[in-house]
Structure formats: C-alpha cells, structure tokens
Design a protein around this motif. Structure first.
Motif, PDB file in Angstrom:
ATOM      1  N   THR A  10       0.791  -1.078  -0.068  1.00 28.85           N
ATOM      2  CA  THR A  10       0.011  -0.029  -0.008  1.00 28.85           C
ATOM      3  C   THR A  10       0.862   1.185   0.104  1.00 28.85           C
ATOM      4  O   THR A  10       2.005   1.192   0.779  1.00 28.85           O
ATOM      5  N   ILE A  11       0.751   1.880  -0.933  1.00 29.62           N
ATOM      6  CA  ILE A  11       1.560   3.320  -1.108  1.00 29.62           C
ATOM      7  C   ILE A  11       0.588   4.535  -0.999  1.00 29.62           C
ATOM      8  O   ILE A  11      -0.249   4.775  -1.685  1.00 29.62           O
ATOM      9  N   ARG A  12       1.122   5.383   0.038  1.00 35.57           N
ATOM     10  CA  ARG A  12       0.342   6.682   0.181  1.00 35.57           C
ATOM     11  C   ARG A  12       1.013   7.710  -0.574  1.00 35.57           C
ATOM     12  O   ARG A  12       2.261   7.711  -0.324  1.00 35.57           O
ATOM     13  N   VAL A  13       0.393   8.372  -1.323  1.00 32.78           N
ATOM     14  CA  VAL A  13       0.743   9.191  -2.282  1.00 32.78           C
ATOM     15  C   VAL A  13       0.191  10.632  -1.894  1.00 32.78           C
ATOM     16  O   VAL A  13      -0.938  11.026  -1.828  1.00 32.78           O
ATOM     17  N   ARG A  14       1.244  11.783  -2.261  1.00 30.22           N
ATOM     18  CA  ARG A  14       0.695  13.306  -2.158  1.00 30.22           C
ATOM     19  C   ARG A  14      -0.502  13.377  -2.851  1.00 30.22           C
ATOM     20  O   ARG A  14      -0.660  13.021  -3.990  1.00 30.22           O
ATOM     21  N   ASN A  19      -0.522  10.018 -10.304  1.00 28.25           N
ATOM     22  CA  ASN A  19      -0.114   9.513 -11.867  1.00 28.25           C
ATOM     23  C   ASN A  19       1.567   9.524 -12.164  1.00 28.25           C
ATOM     24  O   ASN A  19       1.999   8.504 -12.772  1.00 28.25           O
ATOM     25  N   GLU A  20       1.931  10.161 -11.325  1.00 22.91           N
ATOM     26  CA  GLU A  20       3.696  10.068 -11.159  1.00 22.91           C
ATOM     27  C   GLU A  20       4.191   8.901 -10.764  1.00 22.91           C
ATOM     28  O   GLU A  20       5.020   8.317 -11.274  1.00 22.91           O
ATOM     29  N   VAL A  21       3.557   8.372  -9.674  1.00 20.68           N
ATOM     30  CA  VAL A  21       3.820   6.973  -9.146  1.00 20.68           C
ATOM     31  C   VAL A  21       3.208   5.720 -10.183  1.00 20.68           C
ATOM     32  O   VAL A  21       4.127   4.910 -10.518  1.00 20.68           O
ATOM     33  N   VAL A  42      -2.142  -3.324 -10.075  1.00 16.96           N
ATOM     34  CA  VAL A  42      -2.005  -1.912  -9.334  1.00 16.96           C
ATOM     35  C   VAL A  42      -3.490  -1.437  -9.268  1.00 16.96           C
ATOM     36  O   VAL A  42      -3.836  -0.959 -10.331  1.00 16.96           O
ATOM     37  N   LEU A  43      -3.795  -0.890  -8.054  1.00 17.43           N
ATOM     38  CA  LEU A  43      -4.908  -0.426  -7.994  1.00 17.43           C
ATOM     39  C   LEU A  43      -5.052   0.909  -7.183  1.00 17.43           C
ATOM     40  O   LEU A  43      -4.050   1.181  -6.466  1.00 17.43           O
ATOM     41  N   LEU A  54      -2.137   3.962  -3.688  1.00 22.77           N
ATOM     42  CA  LEU A  54      -2.333   2.646  -4.610  1.00 22.77           C
ATOM     43  C   LEU A  54      -1.999   1.491  -3.764  1.00 22.77           C
ATOM     44  O   LEU A  54      -1.266   1.640  -2.763  1.00 22.77           O
ATOM     45  N   GLN A  55      -2.229   0.379  -4.474  1.00 19.24           N
ATOM     46  CA  GLN A  55      -1.963  -1.031  -3.882  1.00 19.24           C
ATOM     47  C   GLN A  55      -1.321  -1.730  -5.146  1.00 19.24           C
ATOM     48  O   GLN A  55      -2.008  -1.897  -6.167  1.00 19.24           O
ATOM     49  N   VAL A  56      -0.332  -2.192  -4.734  1.00 13.56           N
ATOM     50  CA  VAL A  56       0.459  -3.157  -5.784  1.00 13.56           C
ATOM     51  C   VAL A  56       0.239  -4.145  -5.255  1.00 13.56           C
ATOM     52  O   VAL A  56       1.008  -4.874  -4.300  1.00 13.56           O
TER      53      VAL A  56
END
Length: 136
Positions: A10-14, A19-21, A42-43, A54-56
């Motif tokens: 689980t990736i927390r993004v600003r 879309n950058e990630v 990739v969710l 995102l969840q990878v």
C-alpha cells in the motif's frame, strides 16, 4: 507443499500526484520475469480524502519465490530509485507491505484449469461442479 501467496504494498501518495507513481508501473518491471511470479495488479483507491493511495498486489506460486525476489538485486535497484529523491520532491508519503497466504481461489467454471494450477491450491473443474451442485 507449495502455497500461493499475495503481497500487497500500500503506497500513500501526495494528493494529486498519483499518476507520477502510477507511470512507473506502465512499463514491464523486472518482477514480471522473476521465477514464481504469477500476477501483478495495481489498484487506485477511489475514495481517499487526505492523500491518494495505490495498492500493488503481486501473486506468487509460493512464499519462497517472493522472499527470493524481495532480497534480489533487481528489487533493491528498483526500490532504491524512490529513496534517492529528496523528501520534498518525492510524491510518496509512505508505504506498508502485507503478505497473505491464498487459502481459496476460484475461477469461472467455463475456464479450463491446467494441471499445474491444481497443485497451487486452486479448485479443479470437477470440484467446482461438485460445489455448485451442493449449493443447488
């Protein structure tokens, strides 16, 4: 005995920078060719308020393949690129890894399951038919 497993990062993004990630996952990654790798999804979380998420999700034939990947040079190289960014430039706020043993998995009854899939814990077509008949 091999037991399929799933790893979910689980990736927390600003906010607004997802879309950058996500762009990093649009081209094939070294994990795709790694032994024991079965699937990557990739969710993007729909309803996140304070940050994007995102969840990878990767699925593996067995835990030992995932462990081998996660300690490989390819994995370290891939993940080190994010660590090289300055904190203010990095779109990623944080991440968390969870792993799961796949206890049950079903596919549509019309799909032909190969013999290699039955050893990984998936139900055979005959077992699926028996389950459906029990329900009816």
């Amino acid at each position: 005995m091999m037991v399929m497993m799933k790893a979910i990062q689980t990736i927390r993004v600003r906010k607004g920078r997802v879309n950058e990630v996500l762009s990093r996952f649009r081209t094939p990654l070294p994990v795709y060719a790694f032994e024991g790798f079965l699937l990557m999804e990739v969710l993007i979380k729909d309803n996140s308020q304070e940050c994007d998420e995102l969840q990878v999700c990767t699925t593996w034939e067995d835990r030992r393949y995932f462990d081998k990947w996660s300690t490989s040079r390819a994995a370290r190289t891939l993940h080190s690129k994010v660590r090289e960014l300055k904190p203010e430039d990095c779109p990623i706020i944080g991440s968390e890894l969870d792993t799961y043993e796949i206890a049950a998995q079903y596919e549509p009854p019309g799909q032909k399951l190969g013999p290699e899939r039955t050893t990984t814990g998936r139900m055979t077509e005959n077992n699926i038919k028996r389950q459906i008949l029990r329900i009816l």
